[in-house]
Design an enzyme around this catalytic site. Structure first.
Site, PDB file in Angstrom:
ATOM      1  N   HIS A   1     -10.283   1.065   1.773  1.00  0.00           N
ATOM      2  CA  HIS A   1      -9.725   2.344   2.222  1.00  0.00           C
ATOM      3  C   HIS A   1     -10.839   3.322   2.590  1.00  0.00           C
ATOM      4  O   HIS A   1     -10.682   4.135   3.498  1.00  0.00           O
ATOM      5  CB  HIS A   1      -8.868   2.981   1.119  1.00  0.00           C
ATOM      6  CG  HIS A   1      -7.419   2.644   1.184  1.00  0.00           C
ATOM      7  ND1 HIS A   1      -6.603   3.009   2.233  1.00  0.00           N
ATOM      8  CD2 HIS A   1      -6.624   1.994   0.304  1.00  0.00           C
ATOM      9  CE1 HIS A   1      -5.371   2.593   1.998  1.00  0.00           C
ATOM     10  NE2 HIS A   1      -5.358   1.961   0.833  1.00  0.00           N
TER      11      HIS A   1
ATOM     12  N   HIS B   1      -9.201  -3.813  -2.109  1.00  0.00           N
ATOM     13  CA  HIS B   1      -8.220  -2.994  -1.397  1.00  0.00           C
ATOM     14  C   HIS B   1      -8.640  -1.524  -1.387  1.00  0.00           C
ATOM     15  O   HIS B   1      -8.687  -0.893  -0.328  1.00  0.00           O
ATOM     16  CB  HIS B   1      -6.844  -3.157  -2.050  1.00  0.00           C
ATOM     17  CG  HIS B   1      -5.760  -2.347  -1.417  1.00  0.00           C
ATOM     18  ND1 HIS B   1      -4.786  -2.907  -0.628  1.00  0.00           N
ATOM     19  CD2 HIS B   1      -5.484  -1.018  -1.458  1.00  0.00           C
ATOM     20  CE1 HIS B   1      -3.964  -1.953  -0.215  1.00  0.00           C
ATOM     21  NE2 HIS B   1      -4.368  -0.790  -0.710  1.00  0.00           N
ATOM     22  N   GLU B   2      -8.940  -0.980  -2.556  1.00  0.00           N
ATOM     23  CA  GLU B   2      -9.255   0.447  -2.643  1.00  0.00           C
ATOM     24  C   GLU B   2     -10.586   0.776  -1.979  1.00  0.00           C
ATOM     25  O   GLU B   2     -10.711   1.797  -1.306  1.00  0.00           O
ATOM     26  CB  GLU B   2      -9.233   0.919  -4.101  1.00  0.00           C
ATOM     27  CG  GLU B   2      -7.906   0.731  -4.810  1.00  0.00           C
ATOM     28  CD  GLU B   2      -6.692   1.303  -4.088  1.00  0.00           C
ATOM     29  OE1 GLU B   2      -6.837   2.246  -3.280  1.00  0.00           O
ATOM     30  OE2 GLU B   2      -5.583   0.792  -4.327  1.00  0.00           O
TER      31      GLU B   2
ATOM     32  N   CYS C   1       0.844  -1.186   0.000  1.00  0.00           N
ATOM     33  CA  CYS C   1       0.000   0.000   0.000  1.00  0.00           C
ATOM     34  C   CYS C   1       0.881   1.238   0.000  1.00  0.00           C
ATOM     35  O   CYS C   1       1.862   1.302   0.755  1.00  0.00           O
ATOM     36  CB  CYS C   1      -0.906  -0.009   1.237  1.00  0.00           C
ATOM     37  SG  CYS C   1      -2.034   1.385   1.340  1.00  0.00           S
TER      38      CYS C   1
END
EC number: 3.5.1.88
Length: 167
Positions: A136, A132-133, A90
């Site tokens: 966030h 993953h994004e 990341c």
């Protein structure tokens, strides 16, 4: 367009739940352009708005085959299928990568940069990027999925992180 500073742990914006993008105006278009430029400059695979200090539900990522940027505004994961072990890094946690489990296939919905509803079904690295994004945006980082400290590895000075895990 401008390259923005990438926030790193322990900056609080990375742990907050981001707010929905209320409307897609000129400032959002500028943010999208800046995020794409920042992602490319950092040689990242993806970037979420909180990583550039903006607590809004907006992500960008690069398609591995075409290198074209995909934009998702107010994304929501609607389906996950299968599992696979992945290595992930990341941009907000520089110098480290981890080993964790991600879905093999992910379907997400949201808006494109023009406000048109869209749905993306990704497998492999695209599924990983979507998870993953999008995480966030809820203040979740890949390190939160690690089952032990043994799954987190420091990148040595001579190590090069594979492109697909620089998210």
């Amino acid at each position: 367009m401008a390259i923005r500073r990438i926030c790193e742990l322990p900056e609080p914006v990375l742990r907050k739940k981001a707010k929905k993008v209320p409307s897609i105006d000129g400032s959002i278009q500028t943010l999208i352009d800046d995020m794409i430029e920042t992602m490319n400059s950092a040689d990242g695979a993806g970037l979420a708005a909180p990583q550039v200090g903006v607590s809004l539900r907006l992500v960008v990522f690069r398609e591995p085959d075409t290198k074209e940027a995909t934009v998702l505004i107010n994304p929501e994961i609607v389906k996950k299928e299968g599992q696979r072990q992945v290595t992930e890094g990341c941009l907000s946690i520089p110098g480290y990568f981890g080993e964790l489990t991600r879905a093999e296939t992910v379907t997400a919905k949201g808006l494109d940069r023009h406000g048109k509803a869209c749905r993306i079904k990704g497998t492999g690295i695209v599924a990983q990027l979507l998870e993953h994004e999008t995480e966030h945006l809820d203040g979740i980082l890949y390190i939160d999925h690690l089952e032990s400290e043994d799954q987190l590895h420091e990148i040595g000075p001579d190590d090069e992180m594979p492109e697909e895990i620089r998210e």
